[in-house]
Design a protein around this motif. Structure first.
Motif, short mmCIF file in Angstrom:
data_model
loop_
_atom_site.label_atom_id
_atom_site.label_comp_id
_atom_site.label_asym_id
_atom_site.label_seq_id
_atom_site.Cartn_x
_atom_site.Cartn_y
_atom_site.Cartn_z
N LEU A 19 0.82 -1.22 0.00
CA LEU A 19 0.00 0.00 0.00
C LEU A 19 0.85 1.26 0.00
O LEU A 19 0.31 2.36 -0.06
N ALA A 151 -6.21 -4.46 2.72
CA ALA A 151 -6.26 -3.73 1.44
C ALA A 151 -7.64 -3.12 1.21
O ALA A 151 -7.76 -1.96 0.79
N ASP A 152 -8.68 -3.89 1.49
CA ASP A 152 -10.04 -3.38 1.32
C ASP A 152 -10.31 -2.22 2.28
O ASP A 152 -10.96 -1.23 1.91
N GLN A 155 -8.55 0.88 1.01
CA GLN A 155 -9.27 1.43 -0.14
C GLN A 155 -10.51 2.19 0.32
O GLN A 155 -10.81 3.29 -0.17
N SER A 159 -11.31 6.21 -0.24
CA SER A 159 -12.33 6.51 -1.23
C SER A 159 -13.27 7.59 -0.70
O SER A 159 -13.48 7.70 0.50
N ALA A 190 -1.99 -5.69 -3.32
CA ALA A 190 -2.98 -4.68 -2.95
C ALA A 190 -2.50 -3.29 -3.35
O ALA A 190 -1.36 -2.91 -3.09
N ARG A 191 -3.35 -2.53 -3.99
CA ARG A 191 -3.06 -1.14 -4.33
C ARG A 191 -4.32 -0.31 -4.10
O ARG A 191 -5.42 -0.80 -4.32
N ILE A 192 -4.10 0.91 -3.69
CA ILE A 192 -5.24 1.82 -3.57
C ILE A 192 -5.47 2.43 -4.94
O ILE A 192 -4.60 3.12 -5.48
N THR A 193 -6.59 2.17 -5.52
CA THR A 193 -6.90 2.67 -6.86
C THR A 193 -7.70 3.96 -6.77
O THR A 193 -8.53 4.13 -5.88
#
Length: 627
Positions: A19, A151-152, A155, A159, A190-193
């Motif tokens: 992350l 990861a979730d 995110q 968001s 995992a990446r923050i999109t």
């Protein structure tokens, strides 16, 4: 020799790497030792240990506010988790993306059907406690799901609308071996999109606003904190110039435009600029983008806010939009940045632009900010005590071009947000939703950790300092070069005002004689090894502040301000003849100006309450307590 298998703690440390987490704030405890050990072994994130979990979350807020990145906190079970609650509530109220990871007792105790009030030794259902006040609350059920859950959660925190998210990780799961490989392919990491917003809808909504704008003669923009995510401040400045509309700022968006921007007409609200309030109250169209229009922004009667105007409210949160009832409110559910970009494309010219902007400038010139605070200290006491606003003006004038300002509550907040004339690369932040005393120092620590090469100036008062005083040791340990201002006013100044005006002058728990005292800060500075400066003379203000700002490392400036100084200008209930309470409108702030001057500022039309208070035989200000 067999290689030891990876554990849940390793998985958690790995996902933080994925992350891009560079700093973790917290305190060690039995419930998180395995995770801290894994982070230390991997060496990818810096751990900053504070002395209270509340301060850890506030430090993460300071880090996130000044970087736009996710703030991360790791605390233990029991009291470690409960101590974090205030910071979690504050971050969520102010839409600050913070991920708080909490340890807990072993998973045998954390099943949903466990109704015991105590889980194991110290545990409790922290997830259930956090759920109502956080954006999201998770609990890990097995080691293999840790990476995905974290990861979730990250995110979700990032968001829109951003906020605080918690992840509860039982101790046994931290130590349990994984059944899956820790080294997954990069595309699965995992990446923050970045969120993708509907630009077609944004263009349609911008068209609706453009139609209203073409009909308007006196429009204003109101920009708030919602513009921060996904929109650089440079772009905000460009779009304001493109639109050419006089612009006001919410307090949480106070640094979106520099003070010298030609279309920046200040901050409106209960403690706003007098001329800014007059501008919004004279407007015929308010376009609010990224502000939730809370009571401090509009005052207590929404019907009286910009009472002759249509009001467009752009907010990504549909629940916030439900507050606005009636035909004059144009409610638009949209991402602030996306809508603002579309508005810049949709709007050409609007009517009477030069005339209205010139009128706004006349109001600003007639009621200049610094003149409004002269009477905060009685004339007879000005040789003995300093006016906190004058001190902030001087700090503002001497500050560097990229300094970061963080305030606590009370004097630091009100004097700071009113008195600082921010430049293009300066930042200003505080806790505005929860408004908790003790926020300033730990948040300044987070900001300084994030920006080691910039100067952080923290504005505090003596009462608020006591709520996280222990974090002076964090400054000392890391030798963080924070410039710490302490406005000394003998306790809780805002509460003293309220008690004097609402309870016949009886002080209870607000000054030394009524039960609240503060220490000698010169002795505290010596105990922690900091330089200490005392400012107790108006004549010395410039030279002492220059020395304070030039002192290397952490330093304390103790300001001997008037113990009963007023916080003005402000909208406030006034006590008229016979003790009747009168509530003047947003444009009519304390200290009151003459009827002719107010009538001229409001194009000849006065609110009935403004007339009534001026007909009262002996109006008296009634100062309301805040936070």
């Amino acid at each position: 020799m067999n290689r030891p298998s990876h554990t849940g703690a390793d998985a958690l440390a790995k996902v933080l790497e994925e992350l891009g987490v560079a700093v973790v704030f917290g305190i060690t405890g039995a419930g998180n030792l395995a995770i801290y050990d894994a982070i230390a072994r991997r060496g990818s994130a810096r751990t900053v240990f504070v002395h209270h979990e509340q301060a850890a979350v506030m430090a993460a807020q300071g880090y996130s506010r000044t970087t736009g990145r996710l703030g991360v906190v790791l605390v233990t079970t029991g009291g470690g988790s409960t101590n974090a609650l205030t910071g979690i509530v504050g971050a969520n109220m102010d839409s600050i993306p913070v991920l708080v990871i909490t340890g807990n007792e072993s998973s045998i105790h954390t099943n949903p059907d466990n109704i015991l009030r105590i889980w194991g030794t110290q545990g409790f259902d922290s997830k259930a406690v956090f759920e109502p006040v956080a954006k999201g609350a998770f609990r890990v059920r097995n080691a293999d799901e840790i990476r995905q859950v974290v990861a979730d959660a990250a995110q979700l925190a990032m968001s829109p609308r951003a906020g605080a998210v918690t992840v509860d990780v039982p101790m046994d799961i931290q130590r349990k071996s994984l059944t899956t490989s820790l080294d997954v392919p990069a595309e699965q990491a995992a990446r923050i999109t970045a969120p993708v917003f509907d630009r077609v809808s944004a263009r349609r909504d911008a068209g609706r606003i453009a139609d209203l704008l073409r009909e308007a003669r006196r429009p204003v923009l109101l920009l708030g904190n919602g513009l921060r995510q996904g929109m650089p401040r440079r772009r905000v400045r460009e779009l304001v110039r493109t639109l050419g509309i006089p612009t006001l700022l919410s307090w949480s968006g106070a640094d979106l435009l520099e003070a010298e921007h030609p279309l920046n007409f200040g901050k409106s609200g209960v403690y706003g600029d007098r001329y800014s309030n007059m501008i919004v109250q004279n407007s015929d169209l308010v376009i609010s983008i990224g502000s939730r229009l809370a009571i401090p922004q509009m005052s207590y009667d929404p019907a009286d806010y910009a009472r002759g105007a249509r009001v467009v409210v752009v907010d990504i949160d549909p629940v916030e939009l439900r507050k606005f009832v009636g035909d004059r409110w144009e409610r638009i559910e949209a991402d602030a940045g996306t809508l603002f970009e579309a508005l810049g494309d949709a709007v050409g010219t609007w009517n009477d632009a030069d005339a209205w902007t010139e009128r706004c400038g006349e109001l600003r010139d007639t009621f200049p900010r610094r003149r409004q605070t002269n009477s905060a200290v009685p004339a007879a006491d000005r040789d003995e005590y300093l006016n906190s606003y004058d001190v902030v003006y001087e700090i503002s004038d001497q500050a560097g071009s990229d300094d970061i300002f963080v305030t606590d509550m009370g004097t630091g907040l009100l004097s700071g947000f009113y008195g600082l004339d921010l430049r293009e690369n300066q930042r200003l932040s505080t806790s505005l939703g929860l408004g908790e005393m003790g926020y300033g120092l730990p948040a300044a620590i987070g900001a300084q950790i994030a920006h080691p090469d910039r100067r952080v100036i923290c504005l505090n008062a003596d009462g608020g300092m006591m709520l996280n005083l222990q974090e002076l040791q964090t400054l000392a340990h890391h030798q963080l070069p924070i410039k710490l201002v302490i406005f000394s006013n003998d306790g809780y100044l805002m509460i003293k005002h309220s008690q004097r005006n609402l309870f016949d002058g009886r002080l209870v728990g607000s000054d030394p004689d009524s039960g609240v005292s503060v220490p000698d800060f010169s002795k505290l500075a010596a105990a922690f090894g900091f330089p200490y400066l005392l400012l107790d003379s108006t004549a010395d203000t410039s030279s002492v502040i220059a020395e304070f700002l030039a002192t290397p490392g952490p330093v304390i400036l103790d300001v001997a301000m008037h113990p009963d100084q007023l916080f003005i200008p402000r909208v406030g209930t006034l006590r008229g003849e016979g003790g009747a309470l009168i509530s003047p409108p947003l444009e009519d702030v304390i200290p009151l100006i003459g009827e002719d001057a107010l009538r001229a500022a409001m194009d000849g039309v006065l609110h009935s309450e403004s007339i009534r208070i001026r007909q009262s035989a002996a109006p008296m200000p009634v100062m309301e307590a805040q936070g």
